[in-house]
Structure formats: structure tokens, C-alpha cells
Write an enzyme that holds these catalytic residues in place. Structure first.
Site: not given
Ligand code: GLU
Length: 445
Positions: A135
Site C-alpha cells: 500500500k
Molecule cells: N485499493 C484497492 C483495494 O484496497 C485495489 C488495489 C489494487 O487494485 O491493487 O483493494
């Protein structure tokens, strides 16, 4: 103890509090868990205990592998230079390259990014796609930045974290406060440094630069595929059920749209400014057009005004918190009247609230299962970008549905076998798969 009984109605009692919970749960309910990271660690420890993980392995899996903090300057429109702080955290790489969104919010901090990275690892393992979790985040309020400032901040942040990201190693995507345009700037910045286009560096890109059909809609659709499968599994009638959605951003608005298309009655939605409610059902396509014009759901003429707090407590079949974390807490969980809480946001329910909902027979479909549709279609987008080959939207959506349905059953059937709530079952499944991959790979050197 029966964790969830589909034949017993959910029974929210306003008097429910920690003191009335089953004795087994009382100690945990009174603990204070302020941060998402503390919640993520507590969840991990419980699942590790159920899995009987070796203490050394557990200690490795509960730690983030790499953490990067960057401080960087951005020239603002008034000529001043302002310093911003950003992060990118890789939690685990046992099952593949790391994957996860980038969040722009004033409240971002390293612990939050760690928690979200850890949840990405379990989420990818639950839906069985070959990624670990990551993240990123920048401490900023994107609503207060001009488009030019937002672009400058994004390009500089992308440059600062560029030693940490790559199409083979770590692939960012959108999250709260970011969108396809921001992904396009990251892709362009990274490509400028390389001297050629690298579309597989991010997912959630606009379609005209190599994004996938159906990616923008994926999280919301995935949520409703999961909810519909829960109804089928319990033998409940899905036709015309009432749905309440908190949040009308990417996830909330597509969830409401999909629910509407599936024949559900969306009776309330909200954004940061508050909610709107119509027990006969809101015309969601018309509301989305209104939203595009006015940038808020406030003032829409087909519904009455309510607060975000009132919205969460409305009687309904399905409540989808799709705004931000810590929305359902010990303070309001006893008044939730939904049959199912389907978590669209990451971490919207606190551990104390989980226990109150469980005692009231409200089924929680946990975030790491329920909102995994986004990363599933991110995986499809990454594969398409690497191959320079593009799939039809129908194909994307059918594959997404198959994965969400299969993952729901993997988690649900294990929850029955092991007498676990769905969140614990999902964690046990995800963490178990990561532990297995770690053992198969062996320890280097
Ligand atoms: N931000 C989204 C999540 O929390 C998608 C992450 C992604 O597609 O890599 O799952």
C-alpha cells in the site's frame, strides 16, 4: 456457539453493549483498539493461533517486509514550495509481486499504510491471485489541491518511490482519494524515466492508455456478486431486497448501480456531506447523472435528507459501508438493523462492533473478501498490459463473478467446518495460503 444462523432474524437491540456479550467475547470487546494497524495485528494473532503457526513464521508474516518513507517538495500555484510526506510499504512477497493502492488523505500515516498493506496480502490470497500485499499513501487533502498541484505532487511522489515499484515487483493502483487520472500520471512519469511506455507499472489506468474494461466498476460489482451469492447460499429471496450504501465515490456509486441493475431497491446513499433516503427506492442512474453535475448527492429531489449516522442505522436487508474505516463501532453496532453488512471500504467495522453484530446475528461479509473485486480485475489488467492483449468487458466481468463466487464459498464452507465467523474464516484462509507458500519456497539462504 452458533456463529451465524441464516434462519434466525438479525436482532439489533439498542441495549446491546460489551456487558451483554457472550462471556467468551467480553475481554476482547472492552479492549481499546484505536488504529487500523492494531486491529490488523490483533486479527492476525487470532488467525495465527487457530492455524497453530510456528512462532517464528508467525512473527515474519505479521511484519511488513519493506517500508519506505519519502519527504518531497511540491511547487504550489501561489509560488510557495510545500513539503509532503508519502509512504510505500511492501508487506509480503511469498505468493508473488506486491499489489495495492495509493491513498491520498490528510489522515494517512505509516501504521495505516502497514495495516492496509497487510490486508492486501490476505485479500490476494483469499481470491487466489498471485500477489503479495502493498500500500502507499501521501499525507494531503486532494480536494484542496488544484489539478496542476495534484499532478505535480503525483509525479514527484512517483519519482520518489520509483526504486520501490516495477511491473515485476510492486504494482500500485487507485485507493481512497486517487483515481484513473492519477494512475495515468504515475504511468507516464515512470515511463519517462525508462524512455519507453510501461503500462504494467500501474492498474486502474484509463482505458485509452491500456487500462482494462470493467476495472473501474470491479469493486462495486464484486461486492454485489458476493452479496447475491450469500443470498443464494442461504436460500433467501434476493428479488427486491433493500440496500443502503454509505459513500458515493467509485466503490459506493458502482455498488448502488449494480444493486439497482440486479433488481434491488437502493433506499439510501450518502457522501461526506450526508445522506439521502427514499424507502420506495432511489433512481440510481438519475442520481449518478445528478452527482456528475453537482459533485454531491445533496439536494437530489427524489429523496429526503438524513445524516450519515442515521443512514447506518436504517432498517434494511444489506448495508454496504463503502466510505472509510471505523464507521461501525461499539457505539452504533447495537443499532444496526441490516441482515448483512457487506464491507466495501477497508476496515469499516471495529473488532468490538464485530462482536456486537455477531451477537445480534447480523452477518458481516468482511472487506478482504467482499471488496476484493478491485484487485481481481487489477490482476486481469496487469496480465493484459504485460501481454498487450485486451479482453472484452463481458469476459472480464464473468471471470470476476466466478472468482468472487468461488472465494465466497471457500470462506463460507471453511467457516462452517471450523465454526468461525466469516472474517476469521477469511483471515485463516488467506494467512494459511501465505504460510503454505512461505514453507514451500523455503528459507533463504
Ligand atoms: N485499493 C484497492 C483495494 O484496497 C485495489 C488495489 C489494487 O487494485 O491493487 O483493494
Amino acid at each position: 456457539m452458533t456463529i451465524f444462523d441464516p434462519l434466525r432474524p438479525s436482532s439489533a437491540s439498542p441495549a446491546t453493549n460489551g456487558a451483554e456479550l457472550p462471556t467468551l467475547l467480553q475481554g476482547r470487546a472492552t479492549e481499546k483498539r484505536e488504529s487500523a494497524y492494531a486491529t490488523a495485528l490483533a486479527q492476525f494473532d487470532r488467525a495465527a493461533q487457530i492455524l497453530n503457526l510456528d512462532p517464528g513464521l508467525a512473527d515474519t508474516l505479521r511484519s511488513c517486509k519493506r517500508e519506505l518513507t519519502v519527504n518531497f517538495p511540491v511547487k504550489m500555484d501561489n509560488g510557495e514550495v510545500r513539503r509532503f510526506t508519502g509512504y510505500r510499504v511492501h508487506h509480503n512477497t511469498a505468493r508473488g509481486p506486491t499489489k495495492g493502492g495509493i491513498r491520498y488523505a490528510p489522515t494517512v500515516d505509516l501504521d495505516e499504510v502497514r495495516a492496509l498493506a497487510m490486508w492486501m496480502t490476505w485479500k490476494c490470497a483469499i481470491v487466489n491471485i498471485p500477489y503479495g500485499g502493498a500500500k502507499g499513501g501521501v499525507v494531503c487533502n486532494p480536494k484542496e489541491l488544484s489539478p496542476r498541484e495534484l499532478e505535480g505532487l503525483t509525479r514527484r511522489y512517483a519519482t520518489e518511490i520509483s526504486p520501490f515499484i516495477s511491473p515485476e515487483g510492486d504494482i500500485p493502483a487507485p485507493d481512497m482519494g486517487t483515481n484513473p487520472q492519477i494512475m495515468a500520471w504515475i504511468m507516464d512519469t515512470y515511463s519517462m524515466h525508462r524512455g519507453y511506455s510501461v503500462p504494467a507499472i500501474v492498474t486502474g489506468k484509463p482505458i485509452n492508455i491500456g487500462g482494462s474494461a470493467g476495472r473501474f466498476e470491479a469493486t462495486g460489482r464484486g461486492i454485489m456478486f458476493t452479496v447475491r451469492e450469500a443470498y443464494r447460499t442461504f436460500g433467501w429471496d434476493f428479488d427486491g431486497i433493500s440496500v443502503v450504501v454509505q459513500g458515493f465515490g467509485n466503490v459506493g456509486s458502482i455498488t448502488a448501480q449494480t444493486a439497482h441493475e440486479m433488481g434491488c431497491r437502493v433506499i439510501a446513499v450518502s457522501d461526506v456531506e450526508g445522506g439521502i433516503y427514499n424507502p420506495r427506492g432511489i433512481d440510481i442512474p438519475r442520481l449518478r447523472r445528478y452527482m456528475r453535475e453537482h459533485s454531491t448527492v445533496q439536494g437530489f429531489d427524489g429523496a429526503d435528507k438524513i445524516t450519515n449516522a442515521e443512514l447506518l442505522e436504517l432498517p434494511c436487508d444489506v448495508l454496504v459501508p463503502a466510505a472509510m474505516e471505523n464507521q461501525i463501532t461499539h457505539a452504533n453496532a447495537g443499532r444496526i438493523k441490516a441482515r448483512i453488512v457487506a464491507e466495501g471500504a477497508n476496515g469499516p467495522t471495529t473488532p468490538e462492533a464485530d462482536e456486537i453484530l455477531m451477537a445480534n446475528n447480523v452477518l458481516v461479509i468482511p472487506d478482504i473478501l467482499c471488496n476484493a473485486g478491485g484487485v481481481v480485475v487489477s490482476y486481469f489488467e496487469w496480465v493484459q498490459s504485460l501481454q498487450q492483449l485486451f479482453w472484452e468487458e463481458d469476459d472480464v466481468t464473468h471471470r470476476l463473478e466466478r472468482i468472487m463466487v468461488r472465494s465466497f464459498h471457500d470462506v463460507y464452507e471453511q467457516s462452517i467446518r471450523m465454526n468461525l465467523d466469516l472474517r476469521t474464516s477469511a483471515l485463516v484462509l488467506g494467512i494459511g495460503r501465505v504460510a503454505e507458500a512461505t514453507q514451500t519456497r523455503g528459507l533463504y539462504p
